[in-house]
Structure formats: C-alpha cells, structure tokens
Design a protein around this motif. Structure first.
Motif, PDB file in Angstrom:
ATOM      1  N   TYR A 281       0.997  -0.913   0.036  1.00 23.08           N
ATOM      2  CA  TYR A 281       0.196   0.283  -0.576  1.00 23.08           C
ATOM      3  C   TYR A 281       0.798   1.430  -0.301  1.00 23.08           C
ATOM      4  N   LEU A 282       0.427   2.146  -0.675  1.00 24.38           N
ATOM      5  CA  LEU A 282       0.779   3.593  -0.680  1.00 24.38           C
ATOM      6  C   LEU A 282       0.372   4.431   0.296  1.00 24.38           C
ATOM      7  N   GLY A 283       1.190   4.709   1.077  1.00 24.24           N
ATOM      8  CA  GLY A 283       0.311   5.775   2.326  1.00 24.24           C
ATOM      9  C   GLY A 283       0.755   6.892   1.699  1.00 24.24           C
ATOM     10  N   GLY A 290       3.809   3.100   4.455  1.00 23.79           N
ATOM     11  CA  GLY A 290       3.627   2.523   3.152  1.00 23.79           C
ATOM     12  C   GLY A 290       4.468   1.712   2.810  1.00 23.79           C
ATOM     13  N   HIS A 291       4.363   0.381   2.530  1.00 23.25           N
ATOM     14  CA  HIS A 291       4.566  -0.959   2.800  1.00 23.25           C
ATOM     15  C   HIS A 291       4.449  -1.310   1.196  1.00 23.25           C
ATOM     16  N   ARG A 305       9.287  -0.713   4.504  1.00 26.42           N
ATOM     17  CA  ARG A 305       7.807  -0.146   5.615  1.00 26.42           C
ATOM     18  C   ARG A 305       8.987   1.962   5.440  1.00 26.42           C
ATOM     19  N   TRP A 306       7.697   2.333   4.858  1.00 26.11           N
ATOM     20  CA  TRP A 306       8.626   4.136   5.549  1.00 26.11           C
ATOM     21  C   TRP A 306       7.348   5.172   5.540  1.00 26.11           C
ATOM     22  N   TRP A 307       7.226   6.419   6.468  1.00 27.26           N
ATOM     23  CA  TRP A 307       6.628   6.643   6.789  1.00 27.26           C
ATOM     24  C   TRP A 307       6.523   8.581   7.029  1.00 27.26           C
TER      25      TRP A 307
END
Length: 399
Positions: A281-283, A290-291, A305-307
C-alpha cells in the motif's frame, strides 16, 4: 474455522487527512485541531503534489536494495481516506483527491473507495459529490449511542446522528456503510453496550467494527488515569463485551472475518485486508505509512516500510519546498516479514498459511492447541474463539 482463503489482495492507497474539530481524550492519532481554511487548502495541495511525485517515480523507487524493480504500477484495488476527520474538508476538495488518485494511478474500475467520517458532518448533498468522484464506502465513527459514554470518550456528536448519516448515505447512493464502536469505557454498562449494538443494527449498517478502549501513552485519558481522576479500562469487562458483540452480530446475519470486524455478505473491507495479508500500500499525507514488497523475493530485504513526518505543518512545508516528506523507514528481511504475517494473519478468522510463517516451534504450537487457543491443519493456523481475545499473546508465544 470460517472464511475463504482468497487470493492475495490488490495493493491499496491510503490518504491521511488530519483535521479534527477537537481531539478526543483517548486518541493518539496524527490529528490537527482547529486548522484554518488556508492550512487546509495548502494541505490538500500538498497531497496532490505528493501523489503526483510518487506516481511518476513508479514502484521501482520503492524497491528494496538489490531487488528487481517492477516496471510499472499494478492495479490498485482500494483507496482509503482516513484521519483525523476527512469530512472536515469541503466536499469538492475531498472529491478532487479521489479523482486525482484515479487520474495518476491505475485504480481498478471496481475498486473499493472509502472515506472516514463523523456522523454529524454528513449530508446527502455532500456525499453525492463524493459518490460522483468514485466513493463506494463510508466508515462512520459512532463509538457509542449512550450519551454518558460519549461524554466519557470526549465525543461531541448526538447519538441520533448515526441514523441520519446512514439515511444520507443511502440517499446519495453510497453502496456500503460501516460503523465503528468502542467498548469497555468505565462509564459503560453491559446494557449500554447492547443498546449501542442494537441501535446500529437497527439503522441498517453493512459493516461493524468493535474496538476495545485502550490506554495510549500521552493522551488526556492516560494522564487522567495516572492522576487517579479516571479509572482505567478493565480487561475482563472488555472480553465480556467482545463476546456480546459476537453473539448479537452473528444473530443479525453478520459474519466475523477479523477479530474486531463483522460484515454482511459482500461488505467486508477490502482495504483493511491488504494490511492483514501483509500486502502493498502507498501512504500519502502527514504521518501516513506505506509498505511495498520486492518483486524479487531472493533479495536480502524483501520489503520496505516508510512513514511521513507527523506534524501537519511540517509535512506541508516539506512538500511545498519540493522535498520528500518521508520521516523514516526500514527494510524488512524474511524474519521480520514472517513475524508480521503471523501477527496480522492470526487476527483474521481464516488464519494464516503455515508455509508463510514457518519454521515454528512445534512445542509451542502443541501447547497452544492443548490450551484451546489455537487450531491447526496441515496448511493453516487459526485462533479459536477462546484465543481471539489473546491474539497478541498467542502470536508472541509462537514467535
């Protein structure tokens, strides 16, 4: 064991809209209270800009080091706008975001498109604008229909507004309506909880999420508990309330497909299944996560993974300056992915495929089966009804 072992879900898109009229005492989400219209306009523009940058960069920009990058975006099966309270935006602002996602990413024609809302914010005209932009699902934060429980939770809506919001959604052509409820507040009685469930069922909702009230650090509620001015939630009471929910929702024709989620046939949340299945998923937006997995599972790191940065104004300033708003990230190896698949997969009633989480300690599996909290087959592991209230403890024991 219930449920059907479906194919891996298509990836999703999450957009975070942080604005709220006020912060509830139990909430530790990334919210921004009292934002002026100017900041809201800048935030929406920043979301458009981040979406444009991410879409142009493509999935190769997300691939872990050493992985074979994907050539182009796959079809996205869901879009979820959460918060905060997304419906604090003007209807056309929110509709513009939904249209922009479809314009910049390959979103499937039959994608599930969800917007979170407070019941008091909605009208048929507002929702009709969103439906024309592709909205298929609304998630209402009702929490309770008991006025004194709402007051304990620092919620400010009228309990009757849930039925009004559902009526507006039906009039606007929204295909699916979900309601969130919170149980276990010390102000709540068993009768209050039963009446809340009966009220949302009587309103004709399609999906119900029931969450136990928890103490989150650095919230007003947690500070009040530490000061002794408010009592904490009781775990035993919460377990009893979960049982009541399971009984009443099943009797009303709802199927439980995850520990906290029940749906009428055809109304289970496709977007949330992406999370539980360890999908991609994109965040986008302040504090969004996101992952993305590697196309090449032979890579050392098999997922990223990022934020994004959490403060709303910092996010806006970064995007306006042309910089990435990412605040941090991590690379996930096979061990980390295995642990996450186990913890998330056990939350679903269908459980998790053994090949995705092995090797497991056979002794631990046997102990949990004998304790009556875990069930197994040669292909899968899943929690029993006794194990569902202690899902995290079961996963920790297996790990």
């Amino acid at each position: 064991m219930s449920g059907v072992h479906g194919a891996a879900p298509r990836p999703g898109v999450y957009l975070h809209v942080p604005f709220c009229a006020h912060r509830c005492g139990y909430c530790d989400f990334a919210v921004h209270v009292g934002a002026a219209a100017g900041l809201q306009r800048r935030y929406v523009a920043a979301l458009h800009a981040e979406l444009e940058r991410v879409a142009r960069a493509g999935p190769g920009a997300l691939a872990p080091p050493g992985a074979r990058p994907q050539r182009g975006w796959p079809k996205f099966g869901s879009v979820f706008v959460g918060g905060g309270t997304p419906t604090r935006l003007e209807a056309e602002q929110l509709a513009g975001l939904l249209r922009a996602v479809r314009a910049r990413l390959p979103v499937a024609a039959d994608a599930e498109v969800t917007v979170e809302a407070n019941p008091e914010d909605l009208s048929a005209a507002y929702l009709a604008t969103l439906v024309r932009a592709g909205l298929t699902r609304v998630s209402l934060g009702a929490q309770s229909t008991a006025p004194h429980v709402l007051a304990f939770l620092d919620r400010r809506h009228d309990p009757a507004s849930v039925a009004g919001a559902l009526s507006a959604a039906r009039a606007a052509g929204v295909g699916s309506v979900s309601v969130d409820l919170i149980y276990g507040a010390p102000a709540e009685t068993d009768a209050d909880w039963r009446r809340s469930l009966a009220a949302v069922l009587g309103a004709g909702v399609d999906h119900v999420s029931c969450y136990s009230l928890t103490l989150e650090a650095n919230t007003p509620y947690a500070r009040a508990v530490r000061a002794g001015s408010r009592p904490p939630p009781d775990d035993d009471v919460a377990a009893d309330r979960m049982g009541v929910a399971a009984q009443m929702l099943a009797a009303a024709g709802f199927t439980r497909y995850e520990i906290s989620n029940w749906a009428r046939p055809g109304h289970a949340s496709r977007h949330n299944r992406v999370y539980w299945a360890g999908g991609d998923y994109l965040g986008l937006g302040a504090a969004a996560h996101g992952h993305w997995r590697a196309a090449d599972e032979r890579a050392d790191a098999v997922a990223r993974r990022w934020w994004n940065v959490r403060p709303t104004e910092r996010y806006v300033r970064r995007v306006e300056a042309g910089a990435e708003p990412v605040g941090g990230g991590e690379l996930l190896d096979r061990g980390a992915r295995r642990a996450e698949r186990l913890m998330l997969g056990l939350r679903t009633l269908e459980g998790v495929a053994r090949h995705a989480v092995e090797p497991l300690d056979a002794g631990a599996v046997g102990d949990l089966v004998r304790a009556g909290v875990l069930a197994t087959s040669p292909e899968r592991l899943w929690l029993t009804p006794t194990g569902r209230p202690v899902a995290d403890a079961v996963a920790a024991r297996l790990l």
